[in-house]
Motif scaffolding. Structure first.
Motif, PDB file in Angstrom:
ATOM      1  N   UNK A  13     -43.471  83.983  73.037  1.00  0.00           N
ATOM      2  CA  UNK A  13     -44.207  85.245  73.058  1.00  0.00           C
ATOM      3  C   UNK A  13     -43.527  86.331  73.898  1.00  0.00           C
ATOM      4  N   UNK A  14     -42.922  85.962  75.003  1.00  0.00           N
ATOM      5  CA  UNK A  14     -42.384  86.932  75.947  1.00  0.00           C
ATOM      6  C   UNK A  14     -41.446  87.977  75.363  1.00  0.00           C
ATOM      7  N   UNK A  15     -40.411  87.570  74.636  1.00  0.00           N
ATOM      8  CA  UNK A  15     -39.506  88.567  74.070  1.00  0.00           C
ATOM      9  C   UNK A  15     -40.186  89.508  73.076  1.00  0.00           C
ATOM     10  N   UNK A  16     -41.134  89.002  72.315  1.00  0.00           N
ATOM     11  CA  UNK A  16     -41.852  89.839  71.354  1.00  0.00           C
ATOM     12  C   UNK A  16     -42.721  90.871  72.066  1.00  0.00           C
ATOM     13  N   UNK A  17     -43.403  90.441  73.104  1.00  0.00           N
ATOM     14  CA  UNK A  17     -44.243  91.353  73.880  1.00  0.00           C
ATOM     15  C   UNK A  17     -43.370  92.391  74.585  1.00  0.00           C
ATOM     16  N   UNK A  18     -42.280  91.943  75.187  1.00  0.00           N
ATOM     17  CA  UNK A  18     -41.393  92.853  75.914  1.00  0.00           C
ATOM     18  C   UNK A  18     -40.774  93.889  74.984  1.00  0.00           C
ATOM     19  N   UNK A  19     -40.559  93.523  73.742  1.00  0.00           N
ATOM     20  CA  UNK A  19     -39.963  94.453  72.789  1.00  0.00           C
ATOM     21  C   UNK A  19     -40.816  95.697  72.596  1.00  0.00           C
ATOM     22  N   UNK A  20     -42.121  95.535  72.544  1.00  0.00           N
ATOM     23  CA  UNK A  20     -43.004  96.670  72.251  1.00  0.00           C
ATOM     24  C   UNK A  20     -43.635  97.295  73.492  1.00  0.00           C
ATOM     25  N   UNK A  76     -35.875  81.217  72.617  1.00  0.00           N
ATOM     26  CA  UNK A  76     -35.750  82.442  73.413  1.00  0.00           C
ATOM     27  C   UNK A  76     -37.095  82.678  74.084  1.00  0.00           C
ATOM     28  N   UNK A  77     -37.084  82.606  75.396  1.00  0.00           N
ATOM     29  CA  UNK A  77     -38.282  82.814  76.193  1.00  0.00           C
ATOM     30  C   UNK A  77     -37.938  83.688  77.386  1.00  0.00           C
ATOM     31  N   UNK A  78     -38.931  84.148  78.045  1.00  0.00           N
ATOM     32  CA  UNK A  78     -38.746  84.872  79.302  1.00  0.00           C
ATOM     33  C   UNK A  78     -39.307  84.053  80.452  1.00  0.00           C
TER      34      UNK A  78
END
Length: 135
Positions: free
Chosen positions: A8-15, A117-119
């Motif tokens: 979830x982290x990279x997707x959330x950080x993207x937006x 890929x995670x944060x």
């Protein structure tokens, strides 16, 4: 084929421009198509991201992200045997602080032999037998 499983982290950080990892997410998403043949998003992660973005950004941004995820990734549903593996992971490692969503990332990555890929390595880094990708 090289596969990448999204947490979830990279997707959330993207937006989320306020996210500390926003620049890293933008860089990573610009590199993915050059490095991976397939990008997988476990369905529980999609639900987690949509809810978070809808509440913390806006429903409109969440809807746009949903469209992008549908177009640019393979959404992996959870089979009954996947759910048993997810459940076993959570129940057998009671001292692990991860969620069912975290466990779904691990199970899908192992099933499809993909990197993750995670944060937040705090939860997924607990397991030594998975590979991570960082931009």
């Amino acid at each position: 084929m090289k596969r990448l499983v999204l947490d979830a982290g990279p997707l959330i950080a993207l937006v989320s421009e306020r996210d500390n990892y926003h620049s890293e997410a933008k860089l990573g998403f610009s590199q993915i198509s050059l490095l991976f043949g397939e990008v997988l998003t476990p369905l529980p992660i999609l639900f987690e991201v949509y809810k978070f973005v809808s509440r913390n950004e806006s429903p409109k941004i969440a809807q746009k992200l949903l469209s992008v995820i549908q177009k640019e990734t393979v959404i992996v549903t959870i089979s009954e045997s996947d759910f048993v593996s997810i459940s076993d992971l959570v129940l057998n490692f009671s001292h692990w602080g991860g969620t069912l969503e975290d466990a779904s990332v691990i199970v899908i990555a192992k099933k499809y032999q993909g990197k993750i890929w995670t944060i937040d390595y705090k939860d997924l880094g607990f397991f030594g037998d998975i590979e991570f990708w960082n931009p």
